[in-house]
Write a protein that holds these residues in place. Structure first.
Motif, PDB file in Angstrom:
ATOM      1  N   UNK A 162       0.824  -1.212   0.000  1.00  0.00           N
ATOM      2  CA  UNK A 162       0.000   0.000   0.000  1.00  0.00           C
ATOM      3  C   UNK A 162       0.861   1.266   0.000  1.00  0.00           C
ATOM      4  N   UNK A 163       2.032   1.202   0.655  1.00  0.00           N
ATOM      5  CA  UNK A 163       2.949   2.346   0.605  1.00  0.00           C
ATOM      6  C   UNK A 163       3.422   2.580  -0.827  1.00  0.00           C
ATOM      7  N   UNK A 164       3.773   1.491  -1.524  1.00  0.00           N
ATOM      8  CA  UNK A 164       4.203   1.617  -2.919  1.00  0.00           C
ATOM      9  C   UNK A 164       3.068   2.153  -3.789  1.00  0.00           C
ATOM     10  N   UNK A 165       1.852   1.700  -3.506  1.00  0.00           N
ATOM     11  CA  UNK A 165       0.715   2.165  -4.295  1.00  0.00           C
ATOM     12  C   UNK A 165       0.449   3.648  -4.052  1.00  0.00           C
ATOM     13  N   UNK A 166       0.542   4.067  -2.799  1.00  0.00           N
ATOM     14  CA  UNK A 166       0.239   5.458  -2.462  1.00  0.00           C
ATOM     15  C   UNK A 166       1.314   6.431  -2.944  1.00  0.00           C
ATOM     16  N   UNK A 167       2.566   5.938  -2.986  1.00  0.00           N
ATOM     17  CA  UNK A 167       3.665   6.832  -3.349  1.00  0.00           C
ATOM     18  C   UNK A 167       4.143   6.670  -4.788  1.00  0.00           C
ATOM     19  N   UNK A 168       4.085   5.446  -5.322  1.00  0.00           N
ATOM     20  CA  UNK A 168       4.622   5.165  -6.654  1.00  0.00           C
ATOM     21  C   UNK A 168       3.543   4.811  -7.675  1.00  0.00           C
ATOM     22  N   UNK A 169       2.343   4.452  -7.188  1.00  0.00           N
ATOM     23  CA  UNK A 169       1.231   4.090  -8.083  1.00  0.00           C
ATOM     24  C   UNK A 169       1.613   2.955  -9.035  1.00  0.00           C
ATOM     25  N   UNK A 170       2.208   1.909  -8.466  1.00  0.00           N
ATOM     26  CA  UNK A 170       2.711   0.813  -9.283  1.00  0.00           C
ATOM     27  C   UNK A 170       1.627  -0.132  -9.796  1.00  0.00           C
ATOM     28  N   UNK A 171       0.520  -0.269  -9.077  1.00  0.00           N
ATOM     29  CA  UNK A 171      -0.361  -1.404  -9.289  1.00  0.00           C
ATOM     30  C   UNK A 171      -1.710  -1.014  -9.895  1.00  0.00           C
ATOM     31  N   UNK A 172      -2.213  -1.888 -10.744  1.00  0.00           N
ATOM     32  CA  UNK A 172      -3.557  -1.709 -11.281  1.00  0.00           C
ATOM     33  C   UNK A 172      -4.587  -2.428 -10.423  1.00  0.00           C
ATOM     34  N   UNK A 173      -4.121  -3.350  -9.578  1.00  0.00           N
ATOM     35  CA  UNK A 173      -5.020  -4.087  -8.690  1.00  0.00           C
ATOM     36  C   UNK A 173      -4.199  -4.654  -7.543  1.00  0.00           C
ATOM     37  N   UNK A 174      -4.772  -4.663  -6.335  1.00  0.00           N
ATOM     38  CA  UNK A 174      -4.119  -5.298  -5.189  1.00  0.00           C
ATOM     39  C   UNK A 174      -5.116  -6.247  -4.535  1.00  0.00           C
ATOM     40  N   UNK A 175      -4.597  -7.315  -3.930  1.00  0.00           N
ATOM     41  CA  UNK A 175      -5.459  -8.337  -3.342  1.00  0.00           C
ATOM     42  C   UNK A 175      -4.754  -8.978  -2.149  1.00  0.00           C
ATOM     43  N   UNK A 176      -5.411  -8.968  -0.983  1.00  0.00           N
ATOM     44  CA  UNK A 176      -4.901  -9.696   0.182  1.00  0.00           C
ATOM     45  C   UNK A 176      -5.228 -11.172  -0.012  1.00  0.00           C
ATOM     46  N   UNK A 177      -4.228 -12.063   0.146  1.00  0.00           N
ATOM     47  CA  UNK A 177      -4.464 -13.477  -0.117  1.00  0.00           C
ATOM     48  C   UNK A 177      -4.107 -14.397   1.046  1.00  0.00           C
ATOM     49  N   UNK A 178      -3.418 -13.894   2.085  1.00  0.00           N
ATOM     50  CA  UNK A 178      -3.069 -14.738   3.230  1.00  0.00           C
ATOM     51  C   UNK A 178      -2.622 -13.860   4.381  1.00  0.00           C
ATOM     52  N   UNK A 179      -2.571 -14.467   5.569  1.00  0.00           N
ATOM     53  CA  UNK A 179      -2.030 -13.793   6.743  1.00  0.00           C
ATOM     54  C   UNK A 179      -1.071 -14.725   7.459  1.00  0.00           C
ATOM     55  N   UNK A 180      -0.233 -14.123   8.319  1.00  0.00           N
ATOM     56  CA  UNK A 180       0.772 -14.909   9.027  1.00  0.00           C
ATOM     57  C   UNK A 180       1.020 -14.271  10.381  1.00  0.00           C
ATOM     58  N   UNK A 181       1.703 -14.997  11.241  1.00  0.00           N
ATOM     59  CA  UNK A 181       2.075 -14.493  12.558  1.00  0.00           C
ATOM     60  C   UNK A 181       3.500 -14.930  12.855  1.00  0.00           C
ATOM     61  N   UNK A 182       4.017 -14.515  13.991  1.00  0.00           N
ATOM     62  CA  UNK A 182       5.403 -14.794  14.347  1.00  0.00           C
ATOM     63  C   UNK A 182       5.529 -16.061  15.192  1.00  0.00           C
ATOM     64  N   UNK A 183       6.707 -16.663  15.110  1.00  0.00           N
ATOM     65  CA  UNK A 183       7.094 -17.768  15.990  1.00  0.00           C
ATOM     66  C   UNK A 183       8.601 -17.694  16.171  1.00  0.00           C
ATOM     67  N   UNK A 184       9.105 -18.439  17.127  1.00  0.00           N
ATOM     68  CA  UNK A 184      10.552 -18.530  17.346  1.00  0.00           C
ATOM     69  C   UNK A 184      10.993 -19.933  16.938  1.00  0.00           C
ATOM     70  N   UNK A 185      11.983 -20.011  16.071  1.00  0.00           N
ATOM     71  CA  UNK A 185      12.542 -21.291  15.655  1.00  0.00           C
ATOM     72  C   UNK A 185      13.765 -21.600  16.502  1.00  0.00           C
ATOM     73  N   UNK A 186      13.844 -22.823  17.013  1.00  0.00           N
ATOM     74  CA  UNK A 186      14.996 -23.277  17.794  1.00  0.00           C
ATOM     75  C   UNK A 186      15.395 -24.661  17.305  1.00  0.00           C
ATOM     76  N   UNK A 187      16.518 -25.149  17.824  1.00  0.00           N
ATOM     77  CA  UNK A 187      16.949 -26.497  17.471  1.00  0.00           C
ATOM     78  C   UNK A 187      16.005 -27.502  18.134  1.00  0.00           C
ATOM     79  N   UNK A 188      15.921 -28.677  17.540  1.00  0.00           N
ATOM     80  CA  UNK A 188      15.058 -29.735  18.052  1.00  0.00           C
ATOM     81  C   UNK A 188      15.304 -29.998  19.538  1.00  0.00           C
ATOM     82  N   UNK A 189      14.233 -30.054  20.294  1.00  0.00           N
ATOM     83  CA  UNK A 189      14.357 -30.294  21.721  1.00  0.00           C
ATOM     84  C   UNK A 189      14.586 -29.048  22.548  1.00  0.00           C
ATOM     85  N   UNK A 190      14.776 -27.904  21.876  1.00  0.00           N
ATOM     86  CA  UNK A 190      14.970 -26.620  22.550  1.00  0.00           C
ATOM     87  C   UNK A 190      16.042 -26.712  23.644  1.00  0.00           C
ATOM     88  N   UNK A 191      17.274 -27.096  23.274  1.00  0.00           N
ATOM     89  CA  UNK A 191      18.323 -27.299  24.287  1.00  0.00           C
ATOM     90  C   UNK A 191      18.686 -26.040  25.066  1.00  0.00           C
TER      91      UNK A 191
END
Length: 341
Positions: A162-191
């Protein structure tokens, strides 16, 4: 419309040099026995005598879309983030890099749904670097290989698009297609007994963290989540003090470097998108584990696709935008742990 910014200076060569030293112990025996060599990607592409435990942790972690004379050498000569055919493609998609685990299947499914498109290619790299390449018009350089293709579609975090669209007007169409969240990755067993975001401040804990300079996950998700958890002081410790003393490693190709460095025991933990942690632990069965971030401290981010106004193939771009929000693509995103848009 001309697909090229300039004629590619393509020399097929090595890229993303991810060392294999120290990986011999990274895959425990039970993983080697319980996972078939073809479960993540077709290892017959490579030398049959190449150690299975090294193949398990080396990218690309997927099967190639097209066949060809195989020149890949695991850990040395490998281009894991260019998926498809760069030879006069009918569709070029610049993907936010954290979707590397499903893009091959996604592009296959698209070609099955729209059989008129025989040559497609997708790039799964940090969106900040892809945006820089578009602005400069000088293409992407990986090792000795130069690829200079104009994209039809750019995907990134919703705020960036949306920043690129508002400032550069790059897109003819935009579409939200997924969402995500954060996690912490550690070694197996979390030593190292990582319990959450506050654990990241421990002086002895070696971290892999995405570089805020070009990784949207750092600017728009991790730093806000650190502030919610421990205030500005936690941000300073993780992103300033630990960087200065060498216990926070700032990644360059975040989605690839963090899991490999954790499996090499070069880092103990790294904040990633949940889907990355889920893929490596639950689907690829790498020796990694997921530390969930509580909802109150987490940050949910939407992924948005933008159809370029000057897309070389606007019909293919429109078809792909429609495909991304359709049943087939959405089912695939759910399979890999992404949240519905």
């Amino acid at each position: 419309m001309n697909r090229l910014y300039s004629w590619p200076l393509s020399i097929f060569a090595a890229s993303l040099l991810l060392g294999t030293a120290g990986l011999a112990h990274a895959q425990k025996k039970e993983h080697g026995e319980s996972i078939h060599r073809d479960s993540v990607y077709n290892n017959s592409r490579y030398m049959q005598d190449f150690p299975t435990h090294l193949l398990m942790v080396q990218p690309p972690w997927n099967k190639p879309i097209y066949n060809g004379t195989e020149l890949t050498v695991p850990g040395l000569q490998n281009v894991p983030d260019i998926h498809g055919d760069v030879n006069n493609p009918q569709l070029v998609v610049y993907f936010a890099g954290n979707q590397y685990m499903l893009v091959n299947q996604l592009m296959r499914d698209f070609m099955k749904a729209y059989p008129q498109y025989k040559r497609v290619v997708a790039f799964t790299l940090p969106p900040g670097r892809l945006i820089t390449a578009i602005k400069r018009g000088n293409g992407i350089l990986i090792g000795n290989m130069h690829v200079n293709l104009k994209p039809d579609i750019l995907t990134a975090g919703h705020g960036s698009i949306m920043h690129l669209q508002n400032t550069m007007h790059w897109f003819s169409k935009v579409e939200v297609y997924a969402k995500n969240k954060l996690a912490i990755m550690v070694y197996e067993g979390n030593p190292q007994h990582v319990k959450g975001m506050l654990s990241l401040a421990r002086p002895e804990l070696q971290l892999c963290m995405p570089n805020p300079e070009w990784e949207g996950i750092a600017k728009h998700a991790i730093i806000p989540a650190l502030k919610k958890t421990g205030g500005e002081s936690l941000v300073n410790v993780v992103y300033r003090e630990k960087v200065k003393n060498g216990t926070t490693f700032l990644t360059h190709i975040h989605h690839r470097q963090t899991p490999v460095r954790i499996m090499e025991h070069k880092c103990s933990a790294g904040v990633v998108w949940y889907t990355e942690a889920y893929f490596h632990s639950r689907i690829a069965h790498h020796p990694t584990a997921i530390i969930n971030v509580p909802e109150k401290d987490n940050k949910v981010v939407a992924y948005t696709a933008g159809m370029m106004k000057h897309a070389p193939d606007p019909k293919a771009a429109r078809d792909f935008m429609k495909f991304m929000v359709g049943i087939t693509a959405q089912k695939l995103y759910r399979k890999y742990g992404f949240m519905a848009p």
